[in-house]
Design a protein around this motif. Structure first.
Motif, mmCIF file in Angstrom:
data_model
loop_
_atom_site.group_PDB
_atom_site.id
_atom_site.type_symbol
_atom_site.label_atom_id
_atom_site.label_comp_id
_atom_site.label_asym_id
_atom_site.label_seq_id
_atom_site.Cartn_x
_atom_site.Cartn_y
_atom_site.Cartn_z
ATOM 1 N N HIS A 204 0.876 -1.154 -0.141
ATOM 2 C CA HIS A 204 0.014 -0.116 -0.151
ATOM 3 C C HIS A 204 0.846 1.064 -0.045
ATOM 4 N N GLY A 205 1.423 1.419 -1.176
ATOM 5 C CA GLY A 205 2.102 2.785 -1.293
ATOM 6 C C GLY A 205 3.801 2.136 -1.565
ATOM 7 N N PRO A 206 4.791 3.183 -1.767
ATOM 8 C CA PRO A 206 5.904 2.744 -2.001
ATOM 9 C C PRO A 206 6.528 1.926 -0.694
ATOM 10 N N THR A 207 7.413 0.886 -0.981
ATOM 11 C CA THR A 207 8.010 0.092 -0.081
ATOM 12 C C THR A 207 9.299 0.597 0.509
ATOM 13 N N CYS A 208 10.196 1.163 -0.269
ATOM 14 C CA CYS A 208 11.444 1.825 0.241
ATOM 15 C C CYS A 208 11.198 3.200 0.852
ATOM 16 N N HIS A 209 11.978 3.350 2.041
ATOM 17 C CA HIS A 209 12.222 4.313 2.584
ATOM 18 C C HIS A 209 12.459 5.797 1.961
ATOM 19 N N THR A 210 12.984 5.474 0.579
ATOM 20 C CA THR A 210 13.627 6.572 -0.074
ATOM 21 C C THR A 210 12.079 7.159 -0.971
ATOM 22 N N GLY A 211 11.087 6.270 -0.908
ATOM 23 C CA GLY A 211 9.976 6.424 -1.719
ATOM 24 C C GLY A 211 9.854 5.882 -2.940
ATOM 25 N N GLU A 212 11.000 4.881 -3.291
ATOM 26 C CA GLU A 212 10.857 4.099 -4.431
ATOM 27 C C GLU A 212 9.966 2.992 -4.110
ATOM 28 N N ARG A 213 9.327 2.528 -5.216
ATOM 29 C CA ARG A 213 8.296 1.356 -5.273
ATOM 30 C C ARG A 213 9.254 0.017 -4.475
ATOM 31 N N SER A 214 10.309 -0.183 -4.957
ATOM 32 C CA SER A 214 11.122 -1.309 -4.565
ATOM 33 C C SER A 214 12.531 -0.655 -3.905
ATOM 34 N N CYS A 215 13.048 -1.503 -2.655
ATOM 35 C CA CYS A 215 14.199 -1.129 -2.299
ATOM 36 C C CYS A 215 15.327 -1.607 -3.322
ATOM 37 N N PHE A 216 15.230 -2.268 -4.178
ATOM 38 C CA PHE A 216 15.942 -2.792 -5.500
ATOM 39 C C PHE A 216 16.027 -1.961 -6.594
#
Length: 116
Positions: free
Chosen positions: A97-109
């Motif tokens: 539910h929203g971006p996963t990465c703390h940077t605002g990216e969808r994925s940390c990868f």
């Protein structure tokens, strides 16, 4: 609080935790199959995830439990948890539910190894 001294939770299957009582958990988007992040769980956070249906980890840096999105609102709604053939890693399928990465990216990868 240490993770290794916790007693096993009855609803959690037998898993091979490391010396610190942790197991790596790869989070995958259930709809797209994209890999979203890697976190670490102990027996209690696996049980909390099953109970709340929200993905919960053990923070190695803060030494506390954290439910993904508890401050941002970008939770990971649990679909399933699979164990690998050696029962020493987990694959958590979730609905983000929203971006996963703390940077605002969808994925940390989101970065290539050659970047930076």
């Amino acid at each position: 609080m240490t993770t290794s001294s916790e007693s096993p939770i009855s609803d959690v299957p037998e898993l091979k935790y490391d010396a610190d009582g942790l197991i790596p958990a790869i989070v995958q988007d259930d709809a797209s199959n994209d890999i979203l992040m890697l976190g670490y769980m102990n027996a209690a956070s696996v049980q909390m995830t099953l109970d709340k249906q929200l993905v919960t980890f053990w923070s190695r840096s803060r030494q506390e439990y954290w439910t993904k999105g508890e401050t941002s609102g970008n939770v990971l709604e649990l679909v399933s948890i699979r164990k690998d053939c050696d029962v020493d890693a987990l694959l958590v399928r979730a609905v983000p539910h929203g971006p996963t990465c703390h940077t605002g990216e969808r994925s940390c990868f989101y970065r290539d190894l050659a970047e930076d």
